[in-house]
Design an enzyme around this catalytic site. Structure first.
Site, short mmCIF file in Angstrom:
data_model
loop_
_atom_site.label_atom_id
_atom_site.label_comp_id
_atom_site.label_asym_id
_atom_site.label_seq_id
_atom_site.Cartn_x
_atom_site.Cartn_y
_atom_site.Cartn_z
N CYS A 81 33.70 35.07 30.24
CA CYS A 81 33.07 34.76 31.53
C CYS A 81 34.01 35.07 32.70
O CYS A 81 33.55 35.25 33.83
CB CYS A 81 32.59 33.32 31.57
N GLU A 83 29.67 25.33 32.54
CA GLU A 83 30.56 26.49 32.68
C GLU A 83 29.71 27.72 32.37
O GLU A 83 29.42 28.00 31.22
CB GLU A 83 31.72 26.41 31.67
P1 NAD Z 1 21.70 33.49 25.46
O1 NAD Z 1 21.51 33.13 26.87
O2 NAD Z 1 20.52 33.58 24.55
O3 NAD Z 1 22.74 32.50 24.75
C1 NAD Z 1 23.97 32.11 25.33
C2 NAD Z 1 24.45 30.85 24.59
O4 NAD Z 1 23.59 29.76 24.89
C3 NAD Z 1 24.43 30.96 23.06
O5 NAD Z 1 25.56 30.31 22.53
C4 NAD Z 1 23.14 30.24 22.64
O6 NAD Z 1 23.25 29.61 21.37
C5 NAD Z 1 23.02 29.19 23.71
N1 NAD Z 1 21.64 28.84 24.02
C6 NAD Z 1 20.62 29.68 24.28
N2 NAD Z 1 19.50 28.99 24.56
C7 NAD Z 1 19.82 27.67 24.48
C8 NAD Z 1 19.10 26.45 24.67
N3 NAD Z 1 17.80 26.44 25.04
N4 NAD Z 1 19.75 25.29 24.50
C9 NAD Z 1 21.06 25.27 24.15
N5 NAD Z 1 21.80 26.38 23.97
C10 NAD Z 1 21.19 27.57 24.14
O7 NAD Z 1 22.38 34.89 25.50
P2 NAD Z 1 23.23 35.70 24.48
O8 NAD Z 1 22.57 37.05 24.33
O9 NAD Z 1 23.63 34.97 23.25
O10 NAD Z 1 24.51 35.85 25.38
C11 NAD Z 1 24.47 36.68 26.50
C12 NAD Z 1 24.72 35.98 27.79
O11 NAD Z 1 25.24 34.69 27.60
C13 NAD Z 1 25.76 36.75 28.55
O12 NAD Z 1 25.13 37.57 29.49
C14 NAD Z 1 26.63 35.72 29.19
O13 NAD Z 1 26.29 35.57 30.54
C15 NAD Z 1 26.29 34.44 28.52
N6 NAD Z 1 27.42 33.82 27.82
C16 NAD Z 1 28.35 33.21 28.59
C17 NAD Z 1 29.45 32.62 27.99
C18 NAD Z 1 30.51 31.95 28.81
O14 NAD Z 1 31.62 31.78 28.33
N7 NAD Z 1 30.20 31.50 30.02
C19 NAD Z 1 29.58 32.68 26.61
C20 NAD Z 1 28.60 33.30 25.84
C21 NAD Z 1 27.50 33.87 26.47
#
Ligand code: NAD
Length: 478
Positions: free
Chosen positions: A282, A248
């Site tokens: 999202c 997702e």
């Molecule tokens: P990010 O990409 O660093 O992290 C997003 C999420 O993924 C966090 O919960 C983080 O713990 C997890 N994550 C990151 N790297 C990972 C890895 N290698 N393995 C497992 N989990 C990992 O970005 P951020 O700054 O925390 O969030 C910003 C972006 O994340 C937003 O632009 C948005 O697109 C996305 N996001 C989407 C949702 C959603 O509901 N689809 C929720 C939260 C964040």
């Protein structure tokens, strides 16, 4: 902070502290509210062993009994609604009433999947005399789940509900920024009598945890909610062992506003829903394509309501929008606004962070944003709306589809022919007409294109967590 829980890992039914921990901050005040234990590789290996043992027990538990444990946990979470909501507001920043609703939504996800556990029907395929073909569904095995920070309670509930209802065990890595929601869920399942090992909860370095868990043969499904970039990375890791994934991912939801709609009502709901959860959703409506004949009126109402949004610490009465999750979001939004402005977009309200403590960003509306601006392609994941005029429905649908994402999309019209064209033409997993609600427990939710694959909720949800097995049974040896 009163009521903020002491934080632990949860492995094989036991609460665990570790040698290393991380601070958990209140994004409205930047104060430390807790210390989060970080899993070492040895903790992950313990969780894997625990999940293997848990699966062997849980897969043999009758669906009706599984449902009963899940419903008991949901009932406990409902009883603890105030305590959990207070913790969510402290760690995430959202207004308390929205945190309370989130707790209930999380319970509804659990309750729906509990019911579905008893309805994962197979089928009997018509066959020649003397042979039977029977299709049935079995739990897939150990799930490695990863939930994000934007909904600290309901997002982990989605993954846990699907896995446990289907008869799987799960190792969930919940978000480090917002661990309390997941911790409360584990506590409720513990108190409801879930056997040890069926649910394991870990925190730590996300990349280290995903890398270690996904490459293990015992892990049979990777379920992730988060950014498209991370989702693609985890899918690549899973592909090494052909482990299926439920992804997702990001969205960049279009909203098509046709000329026949009630302009005032559509603009008001647009502005209010855009600012929900500070736009960190999202499915958040972001790219508004409004027919040129109602563009001025729509924009005027939208901007006025957006600018009136009461921003502040979510614990204060009347606050409608809290801070962003962290400073990274402020920087990302500031860059997107600057780029759009430099390319000729008009900033109708907001556009920057706010003075003082906390990661606050102004409710922001941009109009006449050129297609070349980065924000037209990149998900802002914040309180930022783009309103652009269009001259026809065909143009609006083309623009709606002009991004790599396809999660939620919205349309406003009372004309059946317009609605039919939007429903048919928009590339998205969820199309909502005259409402900005996109995800309910009873409806299947998920994306197309770079927004991911698989569905959560609805009757489709549990099937991600199950394998389909065909049995051919001949009554005599042939
Ligand atoms: P990010 O990409 O660093 O992290 C997003 C999420 O993924 C966090 O919960 C983080 O713990 C997890 N994550 C990151 N790297 C990972 C890895 N290698 N393995 C497992 N989990 C990992 O970005 P951020 O700054 O925390 O969030 C910003 C972006 O994340 C937003 O632009 C948005 O697109 C996305 N996001 C989407 C949702 C959603 O509901 N689809 C929720 C939260 C964040």
């Amino acid at each position: 902070m009163n009521n903020y829980p002491d934080l632990y890992l949860y492995i094989h039914g036991e609460w665990r502290k570790t040698a290393h921990d991380l601070p958990v901050l209140n994004p409205a005040t930047e104060e430390e509210i807790g210390r989060l234990p970080c899993a070492e590789i040895s903790d992950l290996d313990d969780a894997l062993e625990s999940a293997a043992r848990g699966f062997e027990v849980w897969r043999r538990v009758a669906p009706r009994e599984r449902a009963s444990v899940i419903l008991k946990a949901a009932a406990l979470l409902r009883e603890r609604q105030d305590e959990i909501a207070t913790a969510i507001t402290a760690e995430h920043g959202k207004p308390l009433d929205q945190a309370r609703l989130e707790v209930i939504r999380g319970c509804e996800f659990l309750e729906w999947d509990a019911g579905e556990a008893t309805r994962t029907y197979g089928r009997v395929i018509p066959s020649a005399p003397g042979i039977r073909y029977i299709v049935h569904h079995q739990p897939i095995g150990i799930v490695a789940g990863f939930s994000p920070w934007n909904f600290p309670m309901s997002q982990p509930c989605r993954k846990i509900a699907g896995a446990i209802a289907a008869g799987c065990s799960i190792i969930l890595k919940a978000a480090e920024e917002t661990p309390a929601g997941a911790l409360h869920i584990a506590r409720a399942f513990h108190d409801a009598g879930l056997p040890p090992g069926v649910l394991n909860l870990v925190f730590g370095k996300p990349a280290e945890i995903s890398d270690h868990l996904i490459k293990q043969d015992q892990v049979r499904l990777v379920a992730f909610t988060g950014s498209t970039e991370v989702g693609k990375h985890l899918t690549t890791l899973a592909a090494q062992s052909m482990t299926p994934v439920l992804m997702e991912l990001g969205g960049h939801a279009p909203v098509i506003v046709c000329e026949d709609t009630n302009v005032e009502a559509a603009a008001m709901t647009g502005a209010i829903r855009k600012m929900r959860n500070a736009g960190q959703v999202c499915t958040s409506p972001t790219r508004f394509f409004v027919h040129e004949s109602i563009f001025e009126e729509y924009t005027e109402t939208f901007v006025r309501r957006a600018a009136e949004t009461i921003v502040g610490n979510g614990v204060n009465a009347g606050v409608e929008m809290g801070p962003l999750a962290n400073n990274r979001r402020i920087e990302a939004l500031t860059d997107l606004v600057e780029d759009a402005r430099a390319q000729g977009a008009e900033i109708k309200t907001g556009g920057s962070g706010m003075d003082g403590k906390g990661y606050f960003f102004q409710p922001t509306v941009l109009t006449n944003v050129p297609d070349t601006a980065r924000v037209m392609q990149e998900e802002p994941f914040g309180p930022l709306a783009i309103i652009n005029p269009v001259s026809s429905l065909a143009e609006a649908i083309e623009k709606a589809n002009s991004v790599p994402f396809g999660l939620a999309a919205y349309g406003f019209s009372n004309r059946a022919d317009y609605v039919d064209r939007m429903v048919d033409g928009i590339e998205a997993g969820n199309v909502s007409i005259n409402t900005l609600e996109a995800s309910l427990p009873e409806t299947p939710f998920g994306g197309v294109k770079s927004s991911g694959n698989g569905r959560e909720g609805g009757t489709e949800g549990l099937h991600n967590y199950m394998i389909t097995k065909n049995i051919s049974h001949s009554m005599s040896i042939v």
